[in-house]
Design a protein around this motif. Structure first.
Motif, PDB file in Angstrom:
ATOM      1  N   MET A 169       0.447  -1.311   0.296  1.00  0.00           N
ATOM      2  CA  MET A 169       0.025   0.376   0.156  1.00  0.00           C
ATOM      3  C   MET A 169       0.812   1.747  -0.134  1.00  0.00           C
ATOM      4  N   SER A 170       0.707   2.264  -0.984  1.00  0.00           N
ATOM      5  CA  SER A 170       1.481   3.087  -0.857  1.00  0.00           C
ATOM      6  C   SER A 170       1.014   4.044  -0.330  1.00  0.00           C
ATOM      7  N   LEU A 171       1.882   5.190  -0.137  1.00  0.00           N
ATOM      8  CA  LEU A 171       1.529   6.169   0.540  1.00  0.00           C
ATOM      9  C   LEU A 171       0.931   7.148   0.178  1.00  0.00           C
ATOM     10  N   LEU A 172       1.423   7.558  -0.978  1.00  0.00           N
ATOM     11  CA  LEU A 172       1.515   8.446  -1.767  1.00  0.00           C
ATOM     12  C   LEU A 172       1.572   8.008  -3.137  1.00  0.00           C
ATOM     13  N   ASP A 173       0.098   8.391  -3.815  1.00  0.00           N
ATOM     14  CA  ASP A 173      -0.141   7.818  -5.151  1.00  0.00           C
ATOM     15  C   ASP A 173       0.074   8.789  -6.510  1.00  0.00           C
ATOM     16  N   VAL A 174      -0.562   8.406  -6.981  1.00  0.00           N
ATOM     17  CA  VAL A 174       0.107   9.890  -8.087  1.00  0.00           C
ATOM     18  C   VAL A 174      -0.229   9.269  -9.655  1.00  0.00           C
ATOM     19  N   GLN A 175      -1.152   9.403  -9.850  1.00  0.00           N
ATOM     20  CA  GLN A 175      -2.039   9.364 -11.316  1.00  0.00           C
ATOM     21  C   GLN A 175      -2.464  10.786 -12.322  1.00  0.00           C
ATOM     22  N   ASP A 176      -1.635  10.298 -13.377  1.00  0.00           N
ATOM     23  CA  ASP A 176      -1.543  10.914 -14.363  1.00  0.00           C
ATOM     24  C   ASP A 176      -1.992  12.720 -14.311  1.00  0.00           C
ATOM     25  N   LEU A 177      -1.084  13.092 -13.344  1.00  0.00           N
ATOM     26  CA  LEU A 177      -1.114  14.346 -13.109  1.00  0.00           C
ATOM     27  C   LEU A 177      -0.614  15.200 -14.162  1.00  0.00           C
ATOM     28  N   ALA A 178      -1.292  16.559 -13.870  1.00  0.00           N
ATOM     29  CA  ALA A 178      -0.855  17.820 -15.187  1.00  0.00           C
ATOM     30  C   ALA A 178      -1.357  19.154 -14.856  1.00  0.00           C
ATOM     31  N   VAL A 179      -0.126  20.008 -15.027  1.00  0.00           N
ATOM     32  CA  VAL A 179      -0.183  21.376 -14.665  1.00  0.00           C
ATOM     33  C   VAL A 179      -0.191  21.987 -15.844  1.00  0.00           C
ATOM     34  N   SER A 180      -0.518  22.239 -16.206  1.00  0.00           N
ATOM     35  CA  SER A 180      -0.571  23.717 -16.846  1.00  0.00           C
ATOM     36  C   SER A 180      -1.186  25.477 -16.466  1.00  0.00           C
ATOM     37  N   LEU A 181      -0.310  26.406 -17.101  1.00  0.00           N
ATOM     38  CA  LEU A 181      -0.469  27.367 -16.081  1.00  0.00           C
ATOM     39  C   LEU A 181      -0.675  28.621 -17.801  1.00  0.00           C
ATOM     40  N   PRO A 182      -2.285  29.886 -17.253  1.00  0.00           N
ATOM     41  CA  PRO A 182      -2.480  30.385 -18.789  1.00  0.00           C
ATOM     42  C   PRO A 182      -1.644  31.123 -18.571  1.00  0.00           C
ATOM     43  N   LEU A 183      -1.565  31.382 -20.403  1.00  0.00           N
ATOM     44  CA  LEU A 183      -0.073  31.983 -21.300  1.00  0.00           C
ATOM     45  C   LEU A 183      -0.344  33.542 -20.963  1.00  0.00           C
ATOM     46  N   SER A 184      -1.348  34.123 -20.456  1.00  0.00           N
ATOM     47  CA  SER A 184      -1.463  35.130 -20.613  1.00  0.00           C
ATOM     48  C   SER A 184      -1.882  35.688 -19.346  1.00  0.00           C
ATOM     49  N   LEU A 185      -0.890  36.628 -18.897  1.00  0.00           N
ATOM     50  CA  LEU A 185      -0.839  36.841 -17.801  1.00  0.00           C
ATOM     51  C   LEU A 185      -1.027  38.575 -17.368  1.00  0.00           C
ATOM     52  N   GLY A 186      -1.045  38.857 -16.933  1.00  0.00           N
ATOM     53  CA  GLY A 186      -1.209  40.429 -16.415  1.00  0.00           C
ATOM     54  C   GLY A 186      -3.088  40.633 -16.395  1.00  0.00           C
ATOM     55  N   LEU A 187      -3.147  41.978 -16.019  1.00  0.00           N
ATOM     56  CA  LEU A 187      -5.049  42.135 -16.222  1.00  0.00           C
ATOM     57  C   LEU A 187      -5.476  41.749 -17.165  1.00  0.00           C
ATOM     58  N   SER A 188      -5.163  42.025 -18.585  1.00  0.00           N
ATOM     59  CA  SER A 188      -6.022  41.501 -19.606  1.00  0.00           C
ATOM     60  C   SER A 188      -6.285  40.709 -19.634  1.00  0.00           C
ATOM     61  N   GLY A 189      -5.757  39.025 -18.288  1.00  0.00           N
ATOM     62  CA  GLY A 189      -5.943  37.953 -18.443  1.00  0.00           C
ATOM     63  C   GLY A 189      -7.569  38.263 -17.846  1.00  0.00           C
TER      64      GLY A 189
END
Lengths: 328, 321, 285
Positions: A1-21
């Motif tokens: 039994m794993s303590l931590l199990d991660v499956q297919d995790l993905a992170v993306s950030l919005p490209l446009s930052l700032g006020l217009s975003g």
């Protein structure tokens, strides 16, 4: 039994930052930091995560504790799925993080004593004699009680690391995620911190996820290692086996590139050419194909999947040869 | 025998602080001859960066040279007029920094920089630009014309360090000081820069002084190595002797600490017990004695410099004689 | 756990000659303002036409004005007016600016966008016109003065705090606090606030003399504190009208203005250094 199990995790950030975003629709272009990340950390195990800058390893560490929102995948910790902020808030009682810059991760206008007491106060676990508890915590990491009155900027690199360890252990966590735990330390002090972490692991029954670009260090502290390149895990396996016979071309290049403290083992040739591409220009197909000495047409068109090759070994490469393992 | 290009004798430097002078360098000696790659290795606070700054005459205002000399081709450069010192830098001596980003002006292109660095030459602009292009090609940048038009922030860390090396070599300096040249880089980029520096040696006639805390970098690059501890040179040897027959207890301990130096996994990593001495009040005897396994009663007296062989010297009572 | 030791900050402040001088000057003015009824030899409003426009004397140390009022007493009570208006106004503006700045800097980005838009709009209004418009609508007086100062200064304080907060919200120690489960109010109050307060304190203490000057100036123009009430600006105005016959009046009224300005500015500079444990540290690393 794993303590931590991660499956297919993905992170993306919005490209446009700032006020217009703020006024743009959520479907605007996003920059993928990493995706398709799957691994597990067993209770009592140390997993080393190796990668160069831009590989996404620091963002991954933050995502695991819910400090960065994820776009896909699931994180299971201590038998429970962690999805909402409430889940992560609960998770933070039994998991902790050590940050890359030990001094900068300590609030600059608080004393060491206040910083060590803080997790206990936040989680309602402050004992009546808080000062004595703080002294115990300092003692655990090899510092004297008078350090409680100091400010972060008054600590040496090694001392700040020790405070970071004490703070991470304040709530008796099961898992400690350590991001470059020895960055900026001299080799003689690096050993002290790693020995301390190892000692505390056996005494307190901890599991570690240690993230670093320092191969020599991670080799000595990890039971298994995972190699990350440009937002993908490219190889996972037992440390000894991976270092003895890396199967992914990137893992091979990385291990070969490490300068060895022995002039008799100087490299005449170059282990790997080119530099890690920007996340904005992630190569099509396999992420490593632009630098891979063995790249073929298939690598430029199709992304390989992480596949099992031999006992406990996973490799993300079309051409990794399991036959090499059988010779072993 | 050729006269040394660079010779540092008994150099002492102190930094003025609120709590009194800090003796960052205490009688350091170093000799570098043409064609040699010298390594200076040590942990933070050992004085290696102060030594580099002294060689380049770039010590900060709070630093004071309290004794000794830095001779370039026999001439003491510490006593030169500021203008003459400036004339030496860039033409006779150049430096590569740890973070090349800080060495470039963000609003100028690489081409502007490389032409500007040749301001002491009277060549026409086009010749300077051509020379800049040649240098960029020499350090392995495949598209020098494009790089010339780029701004520093548009380059990757490895490319910036290549440009910094090209810039340092522009005026054909006889002494090239590289202060932690690969510390800010990733492992695979580091390997490439080390490869580049090693290849440059075949054409470069001067001396390269590499300063690093990384034993692997020193082992890869250098011919001869100086080990520093608490402001002093404690051991000097050919690179092979240093890594395979080190004599000073500090050098041995430092080598033993490096996790890269032992192939088998160990449950406990070696460390050096104790702390660096306070350089506001340096110990009278051997600086390393309080942390040394071999210390004896003699170590309360300052140790003499002893040659264990013509090319191997050590600052220690116990192993020297 | 204690708030970052104020005795130590005080010690550091006193160790700095400029800071110590600022503290002394400001303390003198505060004492003067608080103890005005005890310190002032005469009633600042009492007329004595027979003793008008007197020079320096033992009875009237700084002379009298054209209505025979004791100048020293009027200045001492004027300190009360000047300090109460300037401290109240900058205090209110600082508190509101701090709150808005923290919210804009650490809150959701849409809220930041809205707040920045509002603050920029207020900033875009011509300051003098705004002040004169408000005075015209609700009439001159102490309350009007405070309102004008608060309205005009909030945007700059809020922007200062917002910029500081924005640069700190990505700092590793804020992330570390989140990682141990610190709540948003805790992060705002215990970790961000102490780190953004320093610059605000210095700007506020340097703005207090500006407000004192503004009060004096507007009062001088009869747009501020209404005449019988003693204020440095009123004293200055009275002095100016009789500058040919009695020049001491102008000098006497100008001196406290200059000294108060210097005092608050020195104190601000000293506080900035003293409040930062990194700068104030006397312990070697």
């Amino acid at each position: 039994m794993s303590l931590l199990d991660v499956q297919d995790l993905a992170v993306s950030l919005p490209l446009s930052l700032g006020l217009s975003g703020a006024f743009k629709p959520k479907t605007a272009r996003r920059l993928e930091i990493f995706s398709d990340i799957s691994f597990a950390v067993a209770a009592g195990e140390t997993l080393g995560l190796v990668g160069e800058s831009g590989s996404g390893k620091t963002t991954l560490a933050r995502a695991l504790l819910g400090l960065t929102p994820t776009q896909a995948g699931r994180i299971t910790f201590d038998g429970r799925l962690r999805a909402t902020q409430a889940d992560f808030a609960q998770m933070r009682r039994t998991s902790a993080m050590m940050f890359q810059d030990a001094v900068a991760s300590l609030s600059p206008r608080m004393t060491v004593g206040a910083l060590l007491a803080e997790p206990l106060i936040i989680h309602g676990q402050a004992p009546r004699d808080l000062a004595a508890k703080v002294a115990d915590m300092l003692h655990l990491v090899g510092l004297t009680a008078d350090f409680a009155a100091r400010y972060p900027h008054e600590l040496s690199g090694g001392q700040a690391r020790r405070v970071g360890v004490a703070r991470a252990l304040a709530l008796n966590p099961k898992l400690v995620i350590a991001d470059e735990p020895t960055a900026g330390l001299d080799v003689s002090v690096q050993g002290e911190i790693l020995n301390l972490m190892r000692d505390l692991k056996t005494r307190l029954g901890l599991s570690y996820l240690i993230i670093s670009h320092n191969l020599a260090m991670i080799r000595h502290v990890s039971d298994r290692i995972a190699v990350m390149y440009l937002g993908r895990l490219v190889e996972i396996g037992p440390t000894r086996a991976v270092f003895a016979q890396p199967l992914h071309p990137y893992a091979q290049s990385l291990i070969a590139a490490e300068p060895l403290p022995d002039p008799r083992k100087r490299r005449a040739d170059l282990a790997i050419s080119g530099e890690i591409p920007s996340l904005l220009h992630r190569p099509k197909g396999c992420v490593f194909q632009s630098r891979c000495p063995q790249a073929q047409a298939l690598c430029r068109s199709d992304a390989p999947v992480l596949r099992a090759l031999g006992p406990n070994r996973l490799v993300r490469c079309h051409f990794a040869d399991p036959a090499r393992l059988q010779e072993d | 025998m050729k006269p040394p290009l660079l010779e540092i004798t008994d150099l002492s430097v102190a930094y003025q602080t609120d709590t009194g002078p800090v003796m960052a360098l205490r009688g350091a000696n170093l000799v570098a001859r043409a064609g040699e790659v010298i390594g200076i290795v040590g942990e933070s606070g050992c004085g290696k960066s102060t030594l580099a700054a002294a060689v380049m005459n770039l010590l900060p205002a709070t630093a004071k040279v309290t004794g000794g000399a830095v001779r370039f081709l026999g001439q003491d450069i510490l006593t030169l007029a500021p203008q003459a010192q400036r004339a030496l830098r860039g033409t006779a001596m150049a430096m590569i920094f740890q973070d090349p980003m800080t060495a470039f002006n963000p609003v100028l292109t690489i081409g502007d920089h490389l032409v500007d660095f040749q301001h002491q030459s009277r060549a026409p602009y086009r010749a300077k630009l051509a020379r800049a292009r040649d240098q960029l090609a020499l350090v392995g940048l495949s598209d020098p014309d494009v790089i010339l038009r780029r701004y520093p922030h548009q380059l990757s860390g490895g490319m910036r360090q290549r440009v910094a090396i090209a810039a340092a070599l522009l005026m054909n300096p006889q002494v090239l000081v590289a202060d932690e040249p690969t510390t800010a880089l990733d492992v695979t980029t580091e390997a490439q820069i080390l490869h580049l520096l090693r290849n440059l040696r075949q054409t470069y006639q001067g001396t390269i002084v590499v300063i690093s805390h990384h034993l692997g970098v020193v082992a890869e690059l250098c011919d001869r190595v100086y080990v520093m501890y608490a402001g002093q040179v404690v051991e000097q040897a050919m690179v092979d002797d240093l890594f395979h027959a080190a004599r000073h207890p500090y050098t041995r301990a430092l080598l033993a600490c490096d996790p890269a130096s032992f192939p088998n996994l160990t449950p406990v990593l070696p460390t050096i017990p104790g702390r660096l001495p306070d350089l506001r009040d340096p110990p009278k005897g051997c600086s390393f004695a309080p942390r040394c396994a071999l210390r004896s009663a003699r170590c309360t007296v300052a140790p003499p410099w002893a040659q264990v062989s013509p090319s191997h010297g050590v600052l220690c009572h116990e192993v020297g004689a | 756990m204690p708030w970052p030791t104020s005795p130590r900050a005080l010690k550091a402040l006193l160790a700095d000659p400029m800071g110590a001088m600022g503290l002394v000057l400001v303390s003198l003015f505060v004492i003067m303002a608080l103890a005005a009824p005890i310190l002032a030899p005469y009633d600042p409003l009492a007329l004595n036409v027979r003793a008008k426009l007197q020079g320096l004397s033992w009875a009237h140390w700084l002379g009298t004005d054209q209505l025979g009022r004791d100048t020293l007493s009027r200045l001492i009570f004027g300190a009360r007016t000047a300090l109460s208006i300037s401290v109240t106004a900058t205090g209110i503006a600082g508190a509101i600016g701090l709150l808005l700045g923290l919210i804009a800097g650490y809150g959701p980005r849409w809220l930041d966008a809205v707040l920045v838009l509002v603050l920029d709009s207020v900033n875009a209004l011509p300051m003098m016109m705004l002040a004169l418009a408000i005075i015209t609508v609700i009439g001159p007086g102490t309350f009007t003065l405070i309102l004008v100062v608060v309205l005009v200064s909030i945007p700059s304080y809020a922007r200062l705090i917002r910029a500081q907060t924005l640069s700190l919200r990505r700092a590793e120690f804020i992330l570390a606090e989140r990682a141990i489960g610190a709540s948003t109010p805790r992060i705002l109050l215990r970790h961000l606030l102490p780190n953004v307060l320093g610059p605000l304190v210095i700007v506020l203490s340097m703005d207090i003399p500006v407000v004192i000057m503004l009060e004096a100036g507007l009062s001088y123009l009869n747009l501020g504190v209404k005449p019988p009430m003693p204020s440095w600006g009123n004293v200055l105005y009275d002095g100016y009208t009789s500058i040919r016959t009695s020049p001491t009046l102008v000098i006497a009224a100008g001196a406290p203005l200059v000294l108060a300005t210097l005092g608050f500015t020195f104190l601000g500079e000293g506080l900035r250094d003293a409040l930062d444990p990194r700068l104030a540290s006397t312990r070697p690393r």
